[in-house]
Design a protein around this motif. Structure first.
Motif, PDB file in Angstrom:
ATOM      1  N   GLY A 118       9.006   9.585   9.312  1.00 40.92           N
ATOM      2  CA  GLY A 118       8.603   8.311   8.725  1.00 40.92           C
ATOM      3  C   GLY A 118       7.573   7.628   9.584  1.00 40.92           C
ATOM      4  O   GLY A 118       6.779   8.278  10.254  1.00 40.92           O
ATOM      5  N   GLY A 119       7.603   6.306   9.583  1.00 43.54           N
ATOM      6  CA  GLY A 119       6.588   5.568  10.319  1.00 43.54           C
ATOM      7  C   GLY A 119       7.025   4.161  10.630  1.00 43.54           C
ATOM      8  O   GLY A 119       8.151   3.756  10.339  1.00 43.54           O
ATOM      9  N   HIS A 120       6.110   3.418  11.216  1.00 51.88           N
ATOM     10  CA  HIS A 120       6.369   2.056  11.674  1.00 51.88           C
ATOM     11  C   HIS A 120       5.203   1.170  11.266  1.00 51.88           C
ATOM     12  O   HIS A 120       4.046   1.610  11.286  1.00 51.88           O
ATOM     13  CB  HIS A 120       6.537   2.046  13.198  1.00 51.88           C
ATOM     14  CG  HIS A 120       7.156   0.800  13.729  1.00 51.88           C
ATOM     15  ND1 HIS A 120       6.444  -0.375  13.886  1.00 51.88           N
ATOM     16  CD2 HIS A 120       8.423   0.541  14.124  1.00 51.88           C
ATOM     17  CE1 HIS A 120       7.259  -1.302  14.368  1.00 51.88           C
ATOM     18  NE2 HIS A 120       8.459  -0.779  14.516  1.00 51.88           N
ATOM     19  N   THR A 121       5.505  -0.060  10.908  1.00 52.85           N
ATOM     20  CA  THR A 121       4.427  -0.995  10.564  1.00 52.85           C
ATOM     21  C   THR A 121       3.507  -1.182  11.767  1.00 52.85           C
ATOM     22  O   THR A 121       3.950  -1.192  12.912  1.00 52.85           O
ATOM     23  CB  THR A 121       5.006  -2.365  10.159  1.00 52.85           C
ATOM     24  OG1 THR A 121       5.863  -2.837  11.204  1.00 52.85           O
ATOM     25  CG2 THR A 121       5.781  -2.283   8.861  1.00 52.85           C
ATOM     26  N   ILE A 122       2.219  -1.338  11.483  1.00 54.47           N
ATOM     27  CA  ILE A 122       1.257  -1.595  12.554  1.00 54.47           C
ATOM     28  C   ILE A 122       0.527  -2.914  12.347  1.00 54.47           C
ATOM     29  O   ILE A 122      -0.345  -3.275  13.133  1.00 54.47           O
ATOM     30  CB  ILE A 122       0.236  -0.438  12.696  1.00 54.47           C
ATOM     31  CG1 ILE A 122      -0.519  -0.210  11.384  1.00 54.47           C
ATOM     32  CG2 ILE A 122       0.931   0.843  13.144  1.00 54.47           C
ATOM     33  CD1 ILE A 122      -1.652   0.803  11.486  1.00 54.47           C
ATOM     34  N   ASP A 123       0.889  -3.620  11.274  1.00 52.21           N
ATOM     35  CA  ASP A 123       0.324  -4.949  11.032  1.00 52.21           C
ATOM     36  C   ASP A 123       1.365  -5.788  10.297  1.00 52.21           C
ATOM     37  O   ASP A 123       2.479  -5.335  10.051  1.00 52.21           O
ATOM     38  CB  ASP A 123      -0.996  -4.873  10.256  1.00 52.21           C
ATOM     39  CG  ASP A 123      -0.872  -4.147   8.922  1.00 52.21           C
ATOM     40  OD1 ASP A 123       0.243  -4.137   8.349  1.00 52.21           O
ATOM     41  OD2 ASP A 123      -1.873  -3.602   8.441  1.00 52.21           O
ATOM     42  N   ALA A 124       0.998  -7.005   9.977  1.00 50.48           N
ATOM     43  CA  ALA A 124       1.950  -7.917   9.343  1.00 50.48           C
ATOM     44  C   ALA A 124       2.281  -7.526   7.906  1.00 50.48           C
ATOM     45  O   ALA A 124       3.352  -7.843   7.402  1.00 50.48           O
ATOM     46  CB  ALA A 124       1.410  -9.346   9.374  1.00 50.48           C
ATOM     47  N   GLY A 125       1.367  -6.820   7.240  1.00 52.17           N
ATOM     48  CA  GLY A 125       1.595  -6.507   5.841  1.00 52.17           C
ATOM     49  C   GLY A 125       1.684  -7.777   5.011  1.00 52.17           C
ATOM     50  O   GLY A 125       1.066  -8.793   5.344  1.00 52.17           O
ATOM     51  N   TYR A 126       2.464  -7.706   3.947  1.00 54.83           N
ATOM     52  CA  TYR A 126       2.615  -8.840   3.042  1.00 54.83           C
ATOM     53  C   TYR A 126       4.087  -9.036   2.714  1.00 54.83           C
ATOM     54  O   TYR A 126       4.902  -8.129   2.896  1.00 54.83           O
ATOM     55  CB  TYR A 126       1.827  -8.599   1.752  1.00 54.83           C
ATOM     56  CG  TYR A 126       0.354  -8.364   1.987  1.00 54.83           C
ATOM     57  CD1 TYR A 126      -0.541  -9.434   2.059  1.00 54.83           C
ATOM     58  CD2 TYR A 126      -0.147  -7.072   2.163  1.00 54.83           C
ATOM     59  CE1 TYR A 126      -1.889  -9.230   2.305  1.00 54.83           C
ATOM     60  CE2 TYR A 126      -1.498  -6.861   2.406  1.00 54.83           C
ATOM     61  CZ  TYR A 126      -2.359  -7.938   2.480  1.00 54.83           C
ATOM     62  OH  TYR A 126      -3.688  -7.727   2.728  1.00 54.83           O
ATOM     63  N   ASN A 127       4.429 -10.195   2.187  1.00 61.11           N
ATOM     64  CA  ASN A 127       5.809 -10.441   1.765  1.00 61.11           C
ATOM     65  C   ASN A 127       6.307  -9.379   0.797  1.00 61.11           C
ATOM     66  O   ASN A 127       7.491  -9.048   0.777  1.00 61.11           O
ATOM     67  CB  ASN A 127       5.928 -11.804   1.077  1.00 61.11           C
ATOM     68  CG  ASN A 127       5.739 -12.976   2.016  1.00 61.11           C
ATOM     69  OD1 ASN A 127       5.592 -12.806   3.222  1.00 61.11           O
ATOM     70  ND2 ASN A 127       5.739 -14.177   1.464  1.00 61.11           N
ATOM     71  N   THR A 128       5.399  -8.862  -0.014  1.00 65.80           N
ATOM     72  CA  THR A 128       5.775  -7.934  -1.077  1.00 65.80           C
ATOM     73  C   THR A 128       5.398  -6.477  -0.802  1.00 65.80           C
ATOM     74  O   THR A 128       5.806  -5.594  -1.558  1.00 65.80           O
ATOM     75  CB  THR A 128       5.104  -8.360  -2.395  1.00 65.80           C
ATOM     76  OG1 THR A 128       3.693  -8.496  -2.157  1.00 65.80           O
ATOM     77  CG2 THR A 128       5.660  -9.677  -2.895  1.00 65.80           C
ATOM     78  N   VAL A 129       4.618  -6.217   0.245  1.00 67.70           N
ATOM     79  CA  VAL A 129       4.140  -4.857   0.509  1.00 67.70           C
ATOM     80  C   VAL A 129       4.165  -4.570   2.007  1.00 67.70           C
ATOM     81  O   VAL A 129       3.672  -5.373   2.801  1.00 67.70           O
ATOM     82  CB  VAL A 129       2.688  -4.650   0.010  1.00 67.70           C
ATOM     83  CG1 VAL A 129       2.269  -3.190   0.193  1.00 67.70           C
ATOM     84  CG2 VAL A 129       2.526  -5.084  -1.432  1.00 67.70           C
ATOM     85  N   GLN A 130       4.714  -3.404   2.376  1.00 67.40           N
ATOM     86  CA  GLN A 130       4.662  -2.953   3.761  1.00 67.40           C
ATOM     87  C   GLN A 130       4.241  -1.488   3.791  1.00 67.40           C
ATOM     88  O   GLN A 130       4.602  -0.700   2.905  1.00 67.40           O
ATOM     89  CB  GLN A 130       6.012  -3.124   4.457  1.00 67.40           C
ATOM     90  CG  GLN A 130       6.411  -4.575   4.669  1.00 67.40           C
ATOM     91  CD  GLN A 130       5.491  -5.321   5.621  1.00 67.40           C
ATOM     92  OE1 GLN A 130       4.907  -4.735   6.532  1.00 67.40           O
ATOM     93  NE2 GLN A 130       5.355  -6.624   5.402  1.00 67.40           N
TER      94      GLN A 130
END
Length: 196
Positions: A118-130
């Motif tokens: 899998g993976g890990h977030t690298i930015d804030a993204g959005y309330n509805t999308v990561q």
């Protein structure tokens, strides 16, 4: 000496590296996690809406996601493909973002050779999308398995009031499943390898 002062001094004496990492506090990550957490205990049927590699068992099978087990830091979401209950998405607050892992098991509950990628977030993204770009463990696993094209994988999850989406993208590849959140269905049995 006052007991509260003693306790405070004891905590401050613990090295920072020995203290547990705080839960993620980025508002967009928290909002996304909370929206999915609110579905805990519910199951939903989905369908493949994009697959640029043509028909597969995903197109021909009943697809069900079940937001099955939830804590303040982890969500377990089995993804059933027909009778195949080998897949569970695990979304975790890590202290520096959100992690997505794919727990793959055999029917006897043992780990598949391809698991926990899998993976890990690298930015804030959005309330509805990561978005979760492949992590180093996953890249090494894909190379060892002879599928180096998967090194470029990014998994995305979208959550809206009426729809949840799981999406895989990389150069030349797109796969997407949309789940209808307006029609909860009966929850399936536990995925392989899980009992409670």
């Amino acid at each position: 000496m006052n007991k509260l002062i003693v306790a405070a001094l004891a905590v401050s004496a613990i090295p920072a590296f020995a203290r547990p990492a705080p839960l993620v506090s980025i508002p967009t990550h928290d909002a996304f996690f909370s929206s999915l957490q609110q579905l805990c205990g519910k199951a939903f049927e989905g369908k493949v809406t994009v697959d640029n590699q043509g028909p597969s068992k995903f197109n021909e099978s009943r697809l069900v996601m079940h937001v099955r087990k939830c804590t303040q830091s982890e969500l377990q979401v089995p993804f059933h493909v027909g009778e195949d209950a080998s897949r569970t998405w695990i979304i975790t607050k890590t202290g520096s973002g959100l992690s997505l892992k794919h727990d793959h098991r055999h029917q006897d509950g043992t780990d598949d050779v391809s698991t926990m990628y899998g993976g890990h977030t690298i930015d804030a993204g959005y309330n509805t999308v990561q978005s979760f770009p492949a992590d180093e463990y996953s890249k090494q696993l894909f190379v060892q398995q002879g599928i180096p094209q998967s090194v470029g994988n990014t998994w995305q999850m979208y959550i809206y009031p009426e729809q949840f989406t799981y999406r895989l993208v990389r150069e030349g590849r797109e796969f997407r499943v949309d789940f209808d959140l307006t029609k909860p269905i009966e929850a399936p049995a536990a995925p392989w390898g899980y009992s409670d």
